[in-house]
Design a protein around this motif. Sequence first.
Motif, PDB file in Angstrom:
ATOM      1  N   THR A  85     102.604  89.231  38.609  1.00 54.91           N
ATOM      2  CA  THR A  85     102.625  90.353  37.668  1.00 54.91           C
ATOM      3  C   THR A  85     101.254  90.670  37.083  1.00 54.91           C
ATOM      4  O   THR A  85     101.161  91.364  36.079  1.00 54.91           O
ATOM      5  CB  THR A  85     103.603  90.058  36.514  1.00 54.91           C
ATOM      6  N   SER A  86     100.210  90.176  37.719  1.00 53.41           N
ATOM      7  CA  SER A  86      98.872  90.433  37.176  1.00 53.41           C
ATOM      8  C   SER A  86      98.075  91.421  38.012  1.00 53.41           C
ATOM      9  O   SER A  86      96.866  91.564  37.825  1.00 53.41           O
ATOM     10  CB  SER A  86      98.090  89.124  37.048  1.00 53.41           C
ATOM     11  N   ALA A  87      98.749  92.090  38.951  1.00 59.70           N
ATOM     12  CA  ALA A  87      98.136  93.166  39.741  1.00 59.70           C
ATOM     13  C   ALA A  87      96.832  92.726  40.408  1.00 59.70           C
ATOM     14  O   ALA A  87      95.859  93.458  40.453  1.00 59.70           O
ATOM     15  CB  ALA A  87      97.888  94.389  38.860  1.00 59.70           C
ATOM     16  N   GLY A  88      96.832  91.496  40.936  1.00 64.54           N
ATOM     17  CA  GLY A  88      95.671  91.001  41.647  1.00 64.54           C
ATOM     18  C   GLY A  88      94.551  90.474  40.779  1.00 64.54           C
ATOM     19  O   GLY A  88      93.560  89.936  41.284  1.00 64.54           O
ATOM     20  N   SER A  89      94.689  90.603  39.471  1.00 64.70           N
ATOM     21  CA  SER A  89      93.679  90.078  38.557  1.00 64.70           C
ATOM     22  C   SER A  89      94.190  88.766  37.969  1.00 64.70           C
ATOM     23  O   SER A  89      94.972  88.064  38.592  1.00 64.70           O
ATOM     24  CB  SER A  89      93.353  91.104  37.468  1.00 64.70           C
ATOM     25  N   GLU A  90      93.791  88.436  36.758  1.00 60.25           N
ATOM     26  CA  GLU A  90      94.206  87.187  36.143  1.00 60.25           C
ATOM     27  C   GLU A  90      94.860  87.432  34.789  1.00 60.25           C
ATOM     28  O   GLU A  90      94.460  88.330  34.060  1.00 60.25           O
ATOM     29  CB  GLU A  90      92.997  86.263  35.960  1.00 60.25           C
ATOM     30  N   MET A  91      95.845  86.616  34.503  1.00 53.88           N
ATOM     31  CA  MET A  91      96.448  86.609  33.175  1.00 53.88           C
ATOM     32  C   MET A  91      95.717  85.601  32.308  1.00 53.88           C
ATOM     33  O   MET A  91      95.456  84.475  32.728  1.00 53.88           O
ATOM     34  CB  MET A  91      97.924  86.211  33.251  1.00 53.88           C
ATOM     35  N   THR A  92      95.399  86.008  31.103  1.00 52.67           N
ATOM     36  CA  THR A  92      94.849  85.096  30.106  1.00 52.67           C
ATOM     37  C   THR A  92      95.649  85.265  28.822  1.00 52.67           C
ATOM     38  O   THR A  92      96.363  86.262  28.651  1.00 52.67           O
ATOM     39  CB  THR A  92      93.358  85.370  29.844  1.00 52.67           C
ATOM     40  N   TRP A  93      95.515  84.312  27.915  1.00 52.16           N
ATOM     41  CA  TRP A  93      96.284  84.340  26.679  1.00 52.16           C
ATOM     42  C   TRP A  93      95.367  84.151  25.481  1.00 52.16           C
ATOM     43  O   TRP A  93      94.400  83.382  25.551  1.00 52.16           O
ATOM     44  CB  TRP A  93      97.347  83.230  26.681  1.00 52.16           C
ATOM     45  N   ASP A  94      95.671  84.856  24.408  1.00 54.06           N
ATOM     46  CA  ASP A  94      94.936  84.589  23.183  1.00 54.06           C
ATOM     47  C   ASP A  94      95.626  83.453  22.428  1.00 54.06           C
ATOM     48  O   ASP A  94      96.688  82.965  22.845  1.00 54.06           O
ATOM     49  CB  ASP A  94      94.772  85.846  22.325  1.00 54.06           C
ATOM     50  N   ALA A  95      95.036  83.032  21.325  1.00 53.03           N
ATOM     51  CA  ALA A  95      95.567  81.898  20.583  1.00 53.03           C
ATOM     52  C   ALA A  95      96.882  82.206  19.891  1.00 53.03           C
ATOM     53  O   ALA A  95      97.555  81.306  19.394  1.00 53.03           O
ATOM     54  CB  ALA A  95      94.542  81.422  19.555  1.00 53.03           C
ATOM     55  N   ASN A  96      97.269  83.471  19.860  1.00 56.75           N
ATOM     56  CA  ASN A  96      98.552  83.852  19.255  1.00 56.75           C
ATOM     57  C   ASN A  96      99.691  83.885  20.254  1.00 56.75           C
ATOM     58  O   ASN A  96     100.845  84.072  19.878  1.00 56.75           O
ATOM     59  CB  ASN A  96      98.436  85.215  18.584  1.00 56.75           C
ATOM     60  N   GLY A  97      99.375  83.756  21.558  1.00 54.80           N
ATOM     61  CA  GLY A  97     100.414  83.716  22.568  1.00 54.80           C
ATOM     62  C   GLY A  97     100.577  85.003  23.360  1.00 54.80           C
ATOM     63  O   GLY A  97     101.413  85.067  24.262  1.00 54.80           O
ATOM     64  N   ALA A  98      99.795  86.030  23.040  1.00 56.15           N
ATOM     65  CA  ALA A  98      99.908  87.303  23.758  1.00 56.15           C
ATOM     66  C   ALA A  98      99.136  87.241  25.067  1.00 56.15           C
ATOM     67  O   ALA A  98      98.020  86.720  25.123  1.00 56.15           O
ATOM     68  CB  ALA A  98      99.386  88.445  22.896  1.00 56.15           C
ATOM     69  N   VAL A  99      99.724  87.779  26.115  1.00 53.25           N
ATOM     70  CA  VAL A  99      99.085  87.798  27.420  1.00 53.25           C
ATOM     71  C   VAL A  99      98.211  89.039  27.556  1.00 53.25           C
ATOM     72  O   VAL A  99      98.503  90.088  26.980  1.00 53.25           O
ATOM     73  CB  VAL A  99     100.139  87.762  28.547  1.00 53.25           C
ATOM     74  N   SER A 100      97.125  88.896  28.291  1.00 52.00           N
ATOM     75  CA  SER A 100      96.253  90.028  28.578  1.00 52.00           C
ATOM     76  C   SER A 100      96.399  90.398  30.043  1.00 52.00           C
ATOM     77  O   SER A 100      96.041  89.631  30.941  1.00 52.00           O
ATOM     78  CB  SER A 100      94.791  89.676  28.278  1.00 52.00           C
ATOM     79  N   LYS A 101      97.008  91.536  30.303  1.00 48.58           N
ATOM     80  CA  LYS A 101      97.095  92.110  31.637  1.00 48.58           C
ATOM     81  C   LYS A 101      97.505  93.560  31.468  1.00 48.58           C
ATOM     82  O   LYS A 101      98.058  93.945  30.420  1.00 48.58           O
ATOM     83  CB  LYS A 101      98.084  91.359  32.526  1.00 48.58           C
ATOM     84  N   ASP A 102      97.246  94.366  32.451  1.00 50.35           N
ATOM     85  CA  ASP A 102      97.500  95.788  32.316  1.00 50.35           C
ATOM     86  C   ASP A 102      98.786  96.200  33.006  1.00 50.35           C
ATOM     87  O   ASP A 102      98.989  95.885  34.184  1.00 50.35           O
ATOM     88  CB  ASP A 102      96.345  96.607  32.909  1.00 50.35           C
ATOM     89  N   PRO A 103      99.672  96.902  32.306  1.00 47.70           N
ATOM     90  CA  PRO A 103     100.833  97.485  32.973  1.00 47.70           C
ATOM     91  C   PRO A 103     100.393  98.632  33.869  1.00 47.70           C
ATOM     92  O   PRO A 103      99.401  99.301  33.610  1.00 47.70           O
ATOM     93  CB  PRO A 103     101.690  98.003  31.808  1.00 47.70           C
ATOM     94  N   THR A 104     101.117  98.841  34.930  1.00 46.76           N
ATOM     95  CA  THR A 104     100.826  99.942  35.839  1.00 46.76           C
ATOM     96  C   THR A 104     102.081 100.778  36.044  1.00 46.76           C
ATOM     97  O   THR A 104     103.195 100.287  35.879  1.00 46.76           O
ATOM     98  CB  THR A 104     100.324  99.425  37.191  1.00 46.76           C
ATOM     99  N   ALA A 105     101.888 102.018  36.382  1.00 48.88           N
ATOM    100  CA  ALA A 105     103.018 102.922  36.585  1.00 48.88           C
ATOM    101  C   ALA A 105     103.390 102.985  38.063  1.00 48.88           C
ATOM    102  O   ALA A 105     102.520 102.939  38.942  1.00 48.88           O
ATOM    103  CB  ALA A 105     102.677 104.317  36.070  1.00 48.88           C
ATOM    104  N   VAL A 106     104.688 103.075  38.328  1.00 51.98           N
ATOM    105  CA  VAL A 106     105.188 103.337  39.670  1.00 51.98           C
ATOM    106  C   VAL A 106     106.160 104.504  39.581  1.00 51.98           C
ATOM    107  O   VAL A 106     106.666 104.836  38.502  1.00 51.98           O
ATOM    108  CB  VAL A 106     105.896 102.106  40.279  1.00 51.98           C
ATOM    109  N   ILE A 107     106.410 105.118  40.717  1.00 49.10           N
ATOM    110  CA  ILE A 107     107.390 106.192  40.792  1.00 49.10           C
ATOM    111  C   ILE A 107     108.401 105.838  41.871  1.00 49.10           C
ATOM    112  O   ILE A 107     108.045 105.219  42.887  1.00 49.10           O
ATOM    113  CB  ILE A 107     106.708 107.550  41.089  1.00 49.10           C
ATOM    114  N   ILE A 108     109.652 106.167  41.640  1.00 53.11           N
ATOM    115  CA  ILE A 108     110.701 105.874  42.620  1.00 53.11           C
ATOM    116  C   ILE A 108     110.740 107.001  43.648  1.00 53.11           C
ATOM    117  O   ILE A 108     110.972 108.161  43.323  1.00 53.11           O
ATOM    118  CB  ILE A 108     112.062 105.718  41.937  1.00 53.11           C
TER     119      ILE A 108
END
Length: 388
Positions: free
Chosen positions: A357-380
Motif C-alpha cells: 500500500t505504499s505505491a512503490g515508495s516507503e511507509m514511515t511513521w511519526d512518533a504519534n503513530g501516523a503513517v506517511s504515504k500518499d493515497p492515489t486515485a483509481v477509476i473503475i
Amino acid sequence: MKKKLFALTMAMVMAISLAACGGSNSSESTDGNSFKVGVIGPLTGDAAIYGTCVANSAQIAVDEINALGGDIQFELMTEDDVNDAETSVNAYNALMDDGMQLLVGTVTTQPALSVVPLAYEDRVFTITPSASGDDVIAINDNDNVFQICFTDSNQGSRSAQYIDENFENPQIAIIYKNDDQYSIGIRDNFKAEADARGMSIVYEGTFTTASQTDFNVQLAAAQSAGADLLFLPIYYTPASAILTQANTLGYKPTFFGVDGMDGILTAKNFDASLAEGVYLLTPFSADAEDEMTQNFVTKYQEAYGETPNQFGADAYDAIYTLYQAIQAAGVTADMSNEEICDALIEVMPTLAVTGLTSAGSEMTWDANGAVSKDPTAVIIENGTYVTP
C-alpha cells in the motif's frame, strides 16, 4: 506511559521478503515459541468483506514469515466484532485471555475507539490496518497505536485536492453518515480543504444506520442543486444503494469515494456495471503490475477464490511491519507485553517499509503513530481499478 516525545530521524531501509507459502494453514511456530498476534474485525455482518479480507491476508503474511524458518514466528488468532464497539471489546478480552501479545486491529474506526484504551492500559502494541480515524492514535494520549492506513484527515483533504486539480469547476454534493466517526471525519476535512480552495459545494445530505437504505430525498436534492460530482465518504454498502437509486432516478453525476468504498464491485445484490466511472481514493489496486502485488493477489486468489481488497493489503503490510519492527527491536516471544510494546514503540519511527500500500515508495511513521504515504486515485473501468 507518557505520550511519545521523541522523533527519531534515522530511517532503516528494510525490504520486505516475499516467501513462498508453505502449504499449511497453520500459523503456529514449529518450536512453540511464537508471538501471539490477535486480529479483531467484522467477520460477519455488513462489513464482513473488510474483516474477512484482513484476516485472510494476515494469514497469508504469517504463513510466509513462518515458512522462512527464522527465530520470529507468529501464531494468528482472530475474533469477530461485527463492526460493533461493545462486541469488539468482548473480542479483545477473549484474545487477552488466550495470551495475545500483539494486536492487529481493529479493522474499523468505531470499534477501535473502544478497544484502543484497553490496549493502552494493558501495554499491548497495536497496529491497525484500516481504522483510519485520527482519534484512533490520539485517544487517551496513547503511545502504543500505529496505523497502516492513511488517516481520515488525509483522505478528506487529498480527495478535495485531487478533485480540484483534475475536474473543471465541479459542482459538488456530499452525502455522509452522521452517526459514523469515519464518515464524519473524512467529510469535515474534505469540506475544510474544499472551502480553502474555493471549491463549490452546492448540497450536503446525511443519513444514519437506521436510514441507510433510502437515499431518494438526498439524491433528488443533489440533482436539483445542480451537483455534477457526488462525494461519498462512506462504506460500500450504502454507496451501492446510492448508485442503484441514482440510476433509477436518471441522475448520473461523477461519483467519488474513499477507501471504505473498496469492495463495491462485489457488493451483494448490486449491479457492478453501475460502478463504471466511479473514482476511489485508495492506496492499493489488485491490478497493479509490480511483482509484490501480483504475488500477493495470486496467493489470495488461490487460497480464497476471490480478489483481495485494500483492507487485505493493509493487513498484509501490518504483519510485515510487525515482523520488521520485531527484528529491529530484538524482542523475543518470551518477553512481557510491556517489554515488547515499549521496544516496538521506540523503533517504529526508525522504520522504512516498502509494502503493498505504499505505491512503490516507503511507509514511515511519526512518533504519534501516523503513517506517511500518499493515497492515489483509481477509476473503475470494465470492472477493474485503473489509474486515470
